[in-house]
Design an enzyme around this catalytic site. Sequence first.
Site, PDB file in Angstrom:
ATOM      1  N   LYS A 237       0.861  -1.192   0.000  1.00 18.66           N
ATOM      2  CA  LYS A 237       0.000   0.000   0.000  1.00 18.66           C
ATOM      3  C   LYS A 237       0.887   1.227   0.000  1.00 18.66           C
ATOM      4  O   LYS A 237       2.007   1.182   0.498  1.00 18.66           O
ATOM      5  CB  LYS A 237      -0.883   0.033   1.254  1.00 18.66           C
ATOM      6  CG  LYS A 237      -2.109   0.912   1.116  1.00 18.66           C
ATOM      7  CD  LYS A 237      -3.268   0.135   0.511  1.00 18.66           C
ATOM      8  CE  LYS A 237      -4.420   1.015   0.137  1.00 18.66           C
ATOM      9  NZ  LYS A 237      -5.579   0.205  -0.288  1.00 18.66           N
TER      10      LYS A 237
ATOM     11  N   ASP B 177      -7.022   4.146  -4.638  1.00 13.76           N
ATOM     12  CA  ASP B 177      -7.706   4.031  -3.337  1.00 13.76           C
ATOM     13  C   ASP B 177      -8.321   5.418  -3.116  1.00 13.76           C
ATOM     14  O   ASP B 177      -8.548   6.158  -4.105  1.00 13.76           O
ATOM     15  CB  ASP B 177      -6.716   3.639  -2.228  1.00 13.76           C
ATOM     16  CG  ASP B 177      -7.415   3.210  -0.925  1.00 13.76           C
ATOM     17  OD1 ASP B 177      -7.906   2.080  -0.863  1.00 13.76           O
ATOM     18  OD2 ASP B 177      -7.492   4.020   0.031  1.00 13.76           O
TER      19      ASP B 177
END
Length: 450
Positions: free
Chosen positions: A130, A170
């Site tokens: 991430k 995201d």
Amino acid sequence: MANVFDQLVNDFMAKVIAKNPSEVEFHQAVHEVVETLIPYIEENPQYKEAKILERLVEPERVILFRVPWLDDKGEVQINKGYRIEMNSAIGPYKGGLRFHPTVNLGILKFLAFEQVLKNSLTTLPMGGGKGGSDFDPKGKSDNEVMKFCQSFMTELSKHIGPNTDVPAGDIGVGGREIGFLFGQYKRIRNEFTGVLTGKGLGWGGSLIRPEATGYGATYFAEEMLKTRGDSLKGKTVAISGSGNVAQYACEKVTQMGGKVVTLSDSSGFIYDPNGIDAEKLQYVMWLKNVKRGRISEYAKKFDCEYHEGLRPWGVKCDVAMPNATQNEVNEDEAKTLVANGCFVVSEGANMPSTPEAIAVYQEARMLYGPGKAANAGGVAVSGLEMSQNSLRLSWTREEVDARLLQIMKDIHANCVKYGKREDGTIDYVTGANIGGFVKVADSMLAQGLV
Ligand code: NDP
Ligand code: 2IT
């Protein structure tokens, strides 16, 4: 027995907290996982001896960098850039980029940690990662967003690659940002390759990737309902958020015969008891993706209620889909949902429910699908985008959607396998955590001490 496990969980968490002070979201995500995994690991000592859990909570690599850029006034701006390469046991690091002013190391580590188990659940060969920045795209011009993305990618490009680490979107990172990031990677590396997913259809993107997270969370809700001989048809659904995940959850719920009555953003929520149908959703998509306006404008256009500063969980519904951000449902809100007859929670967002809220769902034996299972459809179709890029082919909408549906069914089945309670109900938290863990843990054992 419960006490023995509690002690082990507490000891484990004490070490995680001491090593990673102030990363509260990371502590929260790890605690939820180890609570369910430690009893399983005690029964499977090979994982304990190899300290798999201790290794899982330590990222393989953390990259932190400066992102300097020039705004439209010619003023120098500096942001922080991050990429957490958490675990590559079962494939290249894979996971989104978040651009939001609240982004910090603890938030990205919680997301990367969950991503490892989520990606394993998809059945596809993807490790977990991430990244992101504390950059706030809100109120920035397209030119400023491009300048930022180019500077961000100038450093990130040194660390990623189609067989190494494949970022995606995201919060705050959608098609526009992926385009700017891809363009800069290609320019620096002189290489047209599937280094990002969520790309545009004309340049390597996959059909159904924009829809995948919201559709997948809806398919997961339907699978949970099926275990009780029920379906989404005729159900009233409360959705939070109005971004990518919320929009496509709204579309799929409506297509499956449910009625979506709420959407929200960080300013408040709208309540439309007549339902947010396909035509109204078109407006939301324009409002949020093109105009980049506020959800309150929906209430003015369609003459319905808008509640400033509140979240939608006080509204009467059968199904709740938290699709905005972490910790957006607290204990009191969970109790209100239960009191109002809500019995299904399918999480499109990552960790949207606090631990206290989850305890309320579990106590009430709700059909509760935690994010790492329910929202895995997004990264699953990212995995399918990677496959199509490697094949230099694109599959049809029908083919990708059918594969997504099958993956969501397989994830559900895996949760049932590892999460069935003695009373016959399903603990999807335990199911998802163990179901995701086993493949990663066995791969780590096979690959030696790395
Ligand atoms: P978007 O940026 O498209 O939309 C985010 C939405 O959530 C907006 O409505 C935003 O409101 C709201 N929001 C963001 N932060 C907050 C906050 N602090 N408080 C209240 N509302 C907030 O992001 P996505 O739809 O892509 O992501 C939503 C969630 O889904 C996130 O948890 C993400 O991690 C998760 N997710 C996303 C996947 C994907 O493929 N995109 C895959 C799996 C999970 P506002 O406009 O006011 O900021
Ligand atoms: O949280 C997530 O799973 C995502 N933001 C999607 C990640 C991806 O690589 O598609």
